[in-house]
Design an enzyme around this catalytic site. Structure first.
Site, PDB file in Angstrom:
ATOM      1  NE  ARG A 171       7.211  -5.599  -0.583  1.00  0.00           N
ATOM      2  CZ  ARG A 171       6.507  -6.103  -1.569  1.00  0.00           C
ATOM      3  NH1 ARG A 171       6.868  -6.725  -2.485  1.00  0.00           N
ATOM      4  NH2 ARG A 171       5.187  -5.620  -1.561  1.00  0.00           N
ATOM      5  NE  ARG A 214       4.955   1.138   4.863  1.00  0.00           N
ATOM      6  CZ  ARG A 214       4.812   0.268   3.545  1.00  0.00           C
ATOM      7  NH1 ARG A 214       5.125  -0.835   3.776  1.00  0.00           N
ATOM      8  NH2 ARG A 214       3.991   0.559   2.594  1.00  0.00           N
ATOM      9  CE  LYS A 221      -0.091  -1.783   2.762  1.00  0.00           C
ATOM     10  NZ  LYS A 221       0.228  -3.211   2.548  1.00  0.00           N
ATOM     11  NE  ARG A 225       5.221  -3.032  -5.456  1.00  0.00           N
ATOM     12  CZ  ARG A 225       4.313  -2.999  -4.663  1.00  0.00           C
ATOM     13  NH1 ARG A 225       3.309  -2.628  -4.477  1.00  0.00           N
ATOM     14  NH2 ARG A 225       4.937  -2.991  -3.288  1.00  0.00           N
ATOM     15  NE  ARG A 270       1.620  -6.231  -5.965  1.00  0.00           N
ATOM     16  CZ  ARG A 270       1.673  -5.797  -4.831  1.00  0.00           C
ATOM     17  NH1 ARG A 270       1.116  -5.223  -4.158  1.00  0.00           N
ATOM     18  NH2 ARG A 270       2.844  -6.304  -4.183  1.00  0.00           N
TER      19      ARG A 270
HETATM   20  P1  AP5 Z   1      -2.669  -5.108  -2.980  1.00  0.00           P
HETATM   21  O1  AP5 Z   1      -4.085  -4.549  -2.946  1.00  0.00           O
HETATM   22  O2  AP5 Z   1      -1.729  -4.396  -4.356  1.00  0.00           O
HETATM   23  O3  AP5 Z   1      -1.767  -5.226  -1.649  1.00  0.00           O
HETATM   24  P2  AP5 Z   1      -1.183  -4.185  -0.820  1.00  0.00           P
HETATM   25  O4  AP5 Z   1      -1.451  -4.486   0.575  1.00  0.00           O
HETATM   26  O5  AP5 Z   1      -1.373  -2.851  -1.308  1.00  0.00           O
HETATM   27  O6  AP5 Z   1       0.302  -4.666  -0.936  1.00  0.00           O
HETATM   28  P3  AP5 Z   1       1.776  -3.647  -1.311  1.00  0.00           P
HETATM   29  O7  AP5 Z   1       2.721  -4.991  -1.795  1.00  0.00           O
HETATM   30  O8  AP5 Z   1       1.579  -2.692  -1.971  1.00  0.00           O
HETATM   31  O9  AP5 Z   1       2.065  -3.417   0.123  1.00  0.00           O
HETATM   32  P4  AP5 Z   1       3.478  -2.968   0.843  1.00  0.00           P
HETATM   33  O10 AP5 Z   1       3.042  -2.489   1.936  1.00  0.00           O
HETATM   34  O11 AP5 Z   1       4.533  -4.143   0.693  1.00  0.00           O
HETATM   35  O12 AP5 Z   1       4.084  -2.113  -0.441  1.00  0.00           O
HETATM   36  P5  AP5 Z   1       4.058  -0.514  -0.446  1.00  0.00           P
HETATM   37  O13 AP5 Z   1       3.840  -0.187  -2.151  1.00  0.00           O
HETATM   38  O14 AP5 Z   1       3.188   0.020   0.486  1.00  0.00           O
HETATM   39  O15 AP5 Z   1      -2.667  -6.526  -3.535  1.00  0.00           O
HETATM   40  C1  AP5 Z   1      -1.667  -7.614  -3.705  1.00  0.00           C
HETATM   41  C2  AP5 Z   1      -2.206  -8.705  -4.791  1.00  0.00           C
HETATM   42  O16 AP5 Z   1      -3.251  -9.332  -4.084  1.00  0.00           O
HETATM   43  C3  AP5 Z   1      -2.831  -7.822  -6.091  1.00  0.00           C
HETATM   44  O17 AP5 Z   1      -2.411  -8.849  -7.150  1.00  0.00           O
HETATM   45  C4  AP5 Z   1      -4.353  -8.048  -5.888  1.00  0.00           C
HETATM   46  O18 AP5 Z   1      -4.870  -8.199  -7.153  1.00  0.00           O
HETATM   47  C5  AP5 Z   1      -4.399  -9.546  -4.968  1.00  0.00           C
HETATM   48  N1  AP5 Z   1      -5.467  -9.275  -4.034  1.00  0.00           N
HETATM   49  C6  AP5 Z   1      -5.673  -8.258  -3.404  1.00  0.00           C
HETATM   50  N2  AP5 Z   1      -7.162  -8.458  -2.439  1.00  0.00           N
HETATM   51  C7  AP5 Z   1      -7.061  -9.812  -2.940  1.00  0.00           C
HETATM   52  C8  AP5 Z   1      -7.964 -10.844  -2.086  1.00  0.00           C
HETATM   53  N3  AP5 Z   1      -9.057 -10.389  -1.363  1.00  0.00           N
HETATM   54  N4  AP5 Z   1      -8.347 -11.977  -2.733  1.00  0.00           N
HETATM   55  C9  AP5 Z   1      -7.218 -12.315  -3.832  1.00  0.00           C
HETATM   56  N5  AP5 Z   1      -6.161 -11.615  -3.994  1.00  0.00           N
HETATM   57  C10 AP5 Z   1      -6.321 -10.418  -3.623  1.00  0.00           C
HETATM   58  O19 AP5 Z   1       5.504  -0.141  -0.366  1.00  0.00           O
HETATM   59  C11 AP5 Z   1       6.654  -0.380  -1.030  1.00  0.00           C
HETATM   60  C12 AP5 Z   1       7.777  -0.114  -0.322  1.00  0.00           C
HETATM   61  O20 AP5 Z   1       8.120   1.558  -0.265  1.00  0.00           O
HETATM   62  C13 AP5 Z   1       8.387  -0.478   0.978  1.00  0.00           C
HETATM   63  O21 AP5 Z   1       8.682  -1.862   0.863  1.00  0.00           O
HETATM   64  C14 AP5 Z   1       9.066   0.597   1.675  1.00  0.00           C
HETATM   65  O22 AP5 Z   1      10.329   0.178   1.091  1.00  0.00           O
HETATM   66  C15 AP5 Z   1       8.702   1.774   0.992  1.00  0.00           C
HETATM   67  N6  AP5 Z   1       7.631   2.533   1.843  1.00  0.00           N
HETATM   68  C16 AP5 Z   1       6.434   2.649   1.582  1.00  0.00           C
HETATM   69  N7  AP5 Z   1       5.696   3.214   2.436  1.00  0.00           N
HETATM   70  C17 AP5 Z   1       6.780   3.418   3.690  1.00  0.00           C
HETATM   71  C18 AP5 Z   1       6.756   4.179   4.678  1.00  0.00           C
HETATM   72  N8  AP5 Z   1       5.625   4.947   5.487  1.00  0.00           N
HETATM   73  N9  AP5 Z   1       7.878   4.317   5.446  1.00  0.00           N
HETATM   74  C19 AP5 Z   1       9.037   4.074   4.854  1.00  0.00           C
HETATM   75  N10 AP5 Z   1       9.049   3.365   3.727  1.00  0.00           N
HETATM   76  C20 AP5 Z   1       8.059   3.129   3.110  1.00  0.00           C
HETATM   77 ZN    ZN Z   2      -0.035  -1.118  -2.124  1.00  0.00          ZN
END
Ligand code: AP5
Ligand code: ZN
Length: 207
Positions: A164, A89, A13, A153, A124
């Site tokens: 997660r 979410r 994402k 992270r 990552r």
């Molecule tokens: P990346 O692009 O960082 O992936 P991402 O989908 O953004 O992953 P996240 O881990 O950020 O998602 P998440 O939903 O778990 O966490 P969030 O921060 O939103 O890519 C990942 C890796 O893969 C990188 O190293 C990248 O280089 C590599 N990559 C990318 N594309 C690739 C490809 N095509 N091929 C190969 N490699 C690739 O949320 C964190 C926490 O916050 C949650 O767990 C929760 O506790 C809280 N939170 C966030 N939003 C809410 C909400 N709405 N409600 C309640 N709690 C929330």
């Molecule tokens: Zn993210």
């Protein structure tokens, strides 16, 4: 243009959002990034949120929903359009936006098999200076200087990623019906440029 992007942890994402912003100039609103900023500044919200984040759980709606809605009402967002990453979410979060008539033009879901996700998280790294997302294997840093300042992270350990992913599965399916008519599934298990190519052509259709 108003875009929502969803998908499992590490489905790409954030990576795709950085590419979308570069081309379309939308305001990227990532709830994960907003929460991590609160944690690193040691605010009250950050202190509360950290426990949930480290356990792979959703932080309570009362913390997150106000944050998103107030960001969405800011002027730059109204002028440039928005790109919501990681919100809504859960069905209750989707309902909060529906109630105030906030709907996207398109709802993109990145589809990546479970077994790929752990490897993506563990490798990552983030650049605290530019906010850019790297991966030790798939998107290595361009220079030694960047390499030396990269950070991991705290929720990217193998066990925490599994938690997660469970949380995602429990909530994501139930959130989809709200956006069924706008839903576009994209295969996220390809090099990021290919994934972006498909997203780009989908956005052209609604732009
Ligand atoms: P990346 O692009 O960082 O992936 P991402 O989908 O953004 O992953 P996240 O881990 O950020 O998602 P998440 O939903 O778990 O966490 P969030 O921060 O939103 O890519 C990942 C890796 O893969 C990188 O190293 C990248 O280089 C590599 N990559 C990318 N594309 C690739 C490809 N095509 N091929 C190969 N490699 C690739 O949320 C964190 C926490 O916050 C949650 O767990 C929760 O506790 C809280 N939170 C966030 N939003 C809410 C909400 N709405 N409600 C309640 N709690 C929330
Ligand atoms: Zn993210």
């Amino acid at each position: 243009l108003k875009v929502m992007i969803s998908g499992a942890p590490a489905s790409g994402k954030g990576t795709q959002c950085q590419m979308i912003v570069e081309k379309y100039g939308l305001v990227h609103i990532s709830t994960g990034d907003l929460l991590r900023a609160e944690v690193s500044q040691g605010t009250e919200i950050g202190k509360k949120a950290k426990e949930y984040m480290d356990n792979g759980m959703l932080v309570p709606d009362d913390i997150i929903t106000d944050m998103v809605i107030s960001r969405l009402s800011q002027r730059d967002v109204k002028e440039k359009g928005w790109l919501l990453d990681g919100y809504p979410r859960s069905p209750s979060q989707a309902q909060s936006l529906e109630r105030i008539k906030i709907r996207p033009d398109i709802y993109i879901v990145l589809d990546v098999p479970d077994e790929i996700l752990i490897d993506r998280c563990v490798g990552r790294r983030l650049d605290p200076v530019t906010g850019k997302i790297y991966h030790l294997k798939y998107s290595p840093p361009e220079t030694e200087e960047v390499s030396a300042r990269l950070i991991a992270r705290s929720d990217d350990t193998q066990e925490r990623v599994k938690l997660r992913l469970e949380t995602y599965k429990r909530n994501a399916v139930a959130t989809l019906p709200t956006y069924l008519d706008l839903l576009r599934k994209v295969d996220g298990n390809r090099p990021k440029e290919f994934v972006f190519g498909e997203i780009d052509s989908l956005l052209q259709q609604v732009y």
